[in-house]
Design a protein around this motif. Sequence first.
Motif, PDB file in Angstrom:
ATOM      1  N   UNK A   1      38.591  47.707  48.569  1.00  0.00           N
ATOM      2  CA  UNK A   1      39.803  48.089  49.033  1.00  0.00           C
ATOM      3  C   UNK A   1      40.964  47.373  48.093  1.00  0.00           C
ATOM      4  N   UNK A   2      40.862  46.218  47.694  1.00  0.00           N
ATOM      5  CA  UNK A   2      42.070  45.389  47.264  1.00  0.00           C
ATOM      6  C   UNK A   2      41.509  44.823  46.020  1.00  0.00           C
ATOM      7  N   UNK A   3      42.316  45.159  44.692  1.00  0.00           N
ATOM      8  CA  UNK A   3      42.174  44.375  43.512  1.00  0.00           C
ATOM      9  C   UNK A   3      43.652  43.862  43.187  1.00  0.00           C
TER      10      UNK A   3
ATOM     11  N   UNK B   1      37.738  55.495  44.164  1.00  0.00           N
ATOM     12  CA  UNK B   1      38.205  56.395  45.143  1.00  0.00           C
ATOM     13  C   UNK B   1      38.599  55.788  46.569  1.00  0.00           C
ATOM     14  N   UNK B   2      38.249  54.535  46.700  1.00  0.00           N
ATOM     15  CA  UNK B   2      38.180  53.905  47.890  1.00  0.00           C
ATOM     16  C   UNK B   2      39.437  52.905  47.788  1.00  0.00           C
ATOM     17  N   UNK B   3      39.896  52.544  46.638  1.00  0.00           N
ATOM     18  CA  UNK B   3      40.860  51.252  46.410  1.00  0.00           C
ATOM     19  C   UNK B   3      42.020  51.734  47.017  1.00  0.00           C
ATOM     20  N   UNK B   4      42.628  50.788  47.812  1.00  0.00           N
ATOM     21  CA  UNK B   4      43.999  51.198  48.506  1.00  0.00           C
ATOM     22  C   UNK B   4      45.086  50.095  47.716  1.00  0.00           C
TER      23      UNK B   4
ATOM     24  N   UNK C   1      41.684  45.868  56.645  1.00  0.00           N
ATOM     25  CA  UNK C   1      41.422  45.000  55.467  1.00  0.00           C
ATOM     26  C   UNK C   1      42.511  44.614  54.693  1.00  0.00           C
ATOM     27  N   UNK C   2      42.941  45.813  54.303  1.00  0.00           N
ATOM     28  CA  UNK C   2      44.453  45.821  53.356  1.00  0.00           C
ATOM     29  C   UNK C   2      45.406  44.895  53.841  1.00  0.00           C
TER      30      UNK C   2
END
Length: 524
Positions: free
Chosen positions: A111-113, A133-136, A294-295
């Motif tokens: 989700x988060x980088x 494709x799942x990163x927000x 989560x984000x």
Amino acid sequence: MLRLNEAGISDKIPSWFWKMDIYYLNLSHNCMEGQLPSFLGSHTYAYLDLSSNCFSGPIPNLKASYMILSNNSFSGPIPLSFFESLVVLSLSHNHLNGSIPQFRFNQTYWKVLDLSNNELSGGFPDSWICNWTSLEVVDLSNNDLSGRLPDCWNKPHPGILDIPKNKKVEDTSSMVAYPIKLQSLHMRNNRLSGKFPSFLRLCKKLVVLDLGENRFSGSIPTWIGESLSSLRVLRLRSNFFNGNIPMQISSLSSLQVLDLACNNFSGNLPSSFGHFSIMAEIQERSQPMLSGMITTSFYHESLLIITKGLELEYTSVLLLVTRVDLSHNNLSGEVPDEITYLHGLHFLNLSENHFIGKIPENICDMRQLESLDLSMNDLSGPIPQTMLALNYLSNLNLSYNNLSGRIPSGKQFLTFNDPSTYIGNHYLCGQPLPECPTNASTHQEEEEEEVDRDDCEMIWIYGSSALGFVIGFWGFVGMMLVKKDIRIAYLQFLDKICDYIYIESAKKFAKLNFVMRKSSHKHG
């Protein structure tokens, strides 16, 4: 599970501590120091938070789903083993260097980088972001990254079809790999180049886009209004973008921060600039920038904003900020009146362009304005007295234009007592500039009043004469048509006048003829 966050611990951690069988470890916000032991790579954590300490040295091959190591002094490259089962990875505010690793692509729940504020350099691996494709959230700001961002359109992957660039994008999730869930992308302050990233056309959920302080070039694509309809922050400051600002940008109805300063944009400002719905309303409360539990738990949205001469980082109050900054460009034409429709705008900066004409009279409708900078343009005419209604205005710069007349006095203008606010306008007068010449102004006013008075008298004379003629003429004609006796008497009167004129004329001609014959006989 072990939580020792904000415990005031300030020392090195003994090696035996790291050998404890703990799957959830939170040591954040202490003053712990030293290096992490290399044998930690043999242990797997579900949650590991060592943020806001004084740890240093290289990061070992840690394994954790939630890994928060931000605000330390870690150095060296990023271990590749991080990217096997990640959900959240935050390594911001360290001294990490080297290039971005070739990440694995089986991150279903990532989700988060956040790798911001490090010393990372080099370019991006092939298909670097396309498969996430799942990163927000992706935050790589304040590094030394270079090159171009990957073009997901041109990067087919096994089992995934590619489609042409000119094809309308609708439901391409099964055809092209791209970050479909991306909400926030920060790339500020690197050395990135190339055109406006094309893969963003597919990021329908994008809310924050910050590409500022890079080397991007070209124009803003016209698809931005349709494809990025959820965008609330667009920051392209300090790049090499050029061309006209597309009118489609006004379709971003949720936009509340637009920063296009320090580029090479040209042409007129679209009148549709007054159509930003969020900026047109007074924001008393606002929804969170990002969504997802989560984000929002592990990433706090922030934005660097330059206003009132200061560079400030907005975090929690960013929700309520509304701002337009188009300064340091080559924009021209008049400032559109429609921009005054933005009743909820707090900051407006149009300085260092080539705007002409007058300051919009309806600028008083922008009652929420706190900062207004129109300096270094070619604006002319007086400063509108209506600006006295801007009660929240605390920063004003109108310097180096062609404004004229007396500076408004009273209310907020009493606080703008620095001459630099108005310097460079040679025909402005009044506090804090030298007072307007009383005699000259009085004489000018008297002349204007005299001219106005003469004009009024001439208009009155001509108007009265015309009115008298119309009334007299039609009154006489009407009386003739209604009264038969008067009509007969008038006609008889005219007949007698005609007979009299004929007889008198005949006598005069006969006498003149007699005199001329007599004179000719004498000379003969």
